[in-house]
Design a protein around this motif. Structure first.
Motif, short mmCIF file in Angstrom:
data_model
loop_
_atom_site.label_atom_id
_atom_site.label_comp_id
_atom_site.label_asym_id
_atom_site.label_seq_id
_atom_site.Cartn_x
_atom_site.Cartn_y
_atom_site.Cartn_z
N LYS A 142 -10.68 -15.29 -18.71
CA LYS A 142 -11.08 -15.30 -17.30
C LYS A 142 -12.58 -15.06 -17.17
O LYS A 142 -13.24 -14.56 -18.09
CB LYS A 142 -10.30 -14.24 -16.53
CG LYS A 142 -8.81 -14.57 -16.40
CD LYS A 142 -8.12 -13.64 -15.43
CE LYS A 142 -6.66 -14.03 -15.23
NZ LYS A 142 -5.98 -13.14 -14.25
N ARG A 181 -6.54 -15.05 -21.42
CA ARG A 181 -6.71 -16.27 -20.62
C ARG A 181 -8.17 -16.65 -20.41
O ARG A 181 -8.46 -17.59 -19.67
CB ARG A 181 -6.01 -16.10 -19.27
CG ARG A 181 -4.52 -15.86 -19.40
CD ARG A 181 -3.88 -15.57 -18.06
NE ARG A 181 -2.44 -15.29 -18.20
CZ ARG A 181 -1.64 -14.91 -17.20
NH1 ARG A 181 -2.14 -14.76 -15.98
NH2 ARG A 181 -0.36 -14.69 -17.42
N ALA A 196 -13.34 -11.63 -12.73
CA ALA A 196 -12.11 -10.92 -13.09
C ALA A 196 -12.43 -9.60 -13.78
O ALA A 196 -11.79 -8.57 -13.52
CB ALA A 196 -11.25 -11.81 -14.00
N ALA A 222 -7.01 -10.91 -18.91
CA ALA A 222 -8.36 -11.48 -18.79
C ALA A 222 -8.89 -11.90 -20.14
O ALA A 222 -9.58 -12.93 -20.27
CB ALA A 222 -9.29 -10.47 -18.12
#
Length: 450
Positions: A219, A217, A223, A214
């Motif tokens: 997120k 990336r 998430a 998380a």
């Protein structure tokens, strides 16, 4: 020879700035030598026909016609046209430029009074917090220091949480750590008596991988909320009838306006949190107490929320989640508003039972909550200053965070510490806050044993 139009060197500047028609006519004259062969006499070309001679004569008459003269148009004073691009001959002299000493000196213009007053704009969360500090009841955000006058109940909460800051890793799981991780773990953080299993390690490792993904990336908040739920389940908050507390999503639930602080313009300051810990109706004892309360008080609620289900269960803890790099000030503001509303509701329930002669208690227990911004978990304790019911004389104080009680999901070690800290907080809520509800608000009821 190039087929493009070339400017004759003999042209003067007057011809160069002549009309478009003059330029086109000159171009046609030049093209005659490029594309049209010169006509010769009949003796040189005996094979030429009368038609060819007639066409040649017409071409000569057309091209030998005098060029019409047009009046030269005066140039604008500020024209930027460059005569050198039209002819290589010297053009008419331009107007002389003023000397450097004669040029106008521009003075700096001061900013307008409106722009000067405006200055740098502050963030919306800081503006809301300023309004909360002057609202009714006031909500004050206080950093831990020796000058803070903490109630006895708050000091007791902090004392009970000190046991979670060491001995949070089962000794039997030491072999699962990498050497690079072991060098950062203090020996006192291992607990020889704590139960260990590969299943527990797998849960912690799964949280570690999800949080790392998380973060890497980038997120969104959903998430991180799911990661938060996994951490709470690892700490023992499961969806069954063995736990007295349950995790409830309150992202879309509205706080009743009567429990919100209001500013000088009588506007309610409303912000929502993401998750809450509430008394679970799946637990036999809790369900019996709540059913009895509903029977005796069909039109009365137990929480500050207006949701059909959540309004009928005591809300005992709040959690506000933000994505990695999110606004921590905004998260704290949202948690503070939720905590103040919950304390106002608890004070209303206390005042109601005190008026009915059901209790002699005069203090509402503190309200605990977390802000989760990416990996970081910060704990806050809120309490109500001296006052009665909704008329809070000193307002609401939100105290925190403490580095010693800060959790994280950035490493396996930090996740084990966070899990034990959550277990300790849940134990305090069940032993103190929920017991206060059972004794003061719900009353003593004989319930079947588990």
């Amino acid at each position: 020879m190039s087929s493009h139009f070339q400017i004759p060197q003999s042209w003067s500047s007057d011809d160069a700035i002549g009309s478009v028609d003059a330029l086109v006519t000159a171009w046609l004259k030049q093209q005659r030598w490029l594309y049209w062969p010169a006509t010769t006499s009949e003796e040189d070309h005996g094979s030429s026909t009368n038609a060819d001679q007639h066409r040649s004569k017409r071409r000569r008459r057309c091209l030998s016609a005098p060029t019409p003269k047009y009046k030269k148009m005066p140039r604008a004073a500020n024209s930027d046209r460059d005569d050198a691009s039209i002819t290589s001959q010297s053009s008419a002299p331009s107007a002389p430029r003023p000397a450097l000493r004669d040029r106008q000196i521009l003075q700096p213009t001061p900013p307008s009074s409106l722009a000067a007053k405006r200055g740098r704009s502050s963030s919306p969360s800081k503006k809301i917090r300023q309004r909360l500090e002057h609202a009714t009841p006031a909500i004050r955000f206080v950093a831990p220091s020796s000058s803070v006058d903490e109630p006895t109940s708050v000091r007791e909460v902090k004392g009970s949480l000190m046991g979670a800051v060491e001995g949070y890793i089962p000794r039997g799981l030491q072999g699962h750590f990498q050497d690079s991780e072991l060098v950062t773990i203090v020996p006192s953080n291992f607990d020889d008596r704590a139960p260990c299993s590969d299943k527990l390690w797998n849960k912690v490792h799964n949280i570690f991988k999800l949080a790392e993904q998380a973060q890497r990336r980038q997120k969104d908040e959903n998430a991180w909320i799911e990661i938060c739920r996994k951490v709470l389940r690892t700490a023992g908050l499961k969806d069954n009838n063995t736990t007295k507390l349950e995790v409830i999503s309150v992202q879309t639930q509205v706080i009743s306006p009567i429990y919100l602080s209001r500013d000088a313009k009588d506007a309610s300051l409303n912000k929502r949190a993401d998750l809450a810990l509430a008394a679970s109706r799946d637990h036999i004892e809790i369900a019996s107490l709540l059913d009895k309360f509903e029977t005796e008080n069909p039109d009365f609620t137990l929480s500050h929320l207006v949701d059909a289900y959540t309004s009928g269960v005591p809300v005992l803890c709040g959690i506000e989640v933000k994505t990695s790099g999110g606004d921590g000030d905004e998260a704290l503001t949202q948690l503070g508003i939720m905590s103040a509303a919950a304390l106002a509701k608890h004070a209303e329930l206390l005042l109601r039972n005190a008026d009915m002669g059901r209790t002699s208690d005069c203090e509402v227990p503190p309200f605990l909550g977390w802000t989760v911004v990416g990996h970081r978990w910060d704990l806050y304790i809120s309490w109500q200053a001296m006052g009665t019911g909704l008329d809070v004389a000193g307002g609401i104080s939100v105290l925190g965070p403490w580095p010693v009680f800060t959790g994280s999901t950035v490493s396996h070690q930090d996740i084990f510490k966070l899990v034990k800290l959550i277990k300790t907080v849940v134990q305090w809520i069940e032993d103190k806050q929920l017991e206060w509800f059972k004794r003061v608000i719900l009353g003593n009821v004989v319930v079947p044993q588990e």
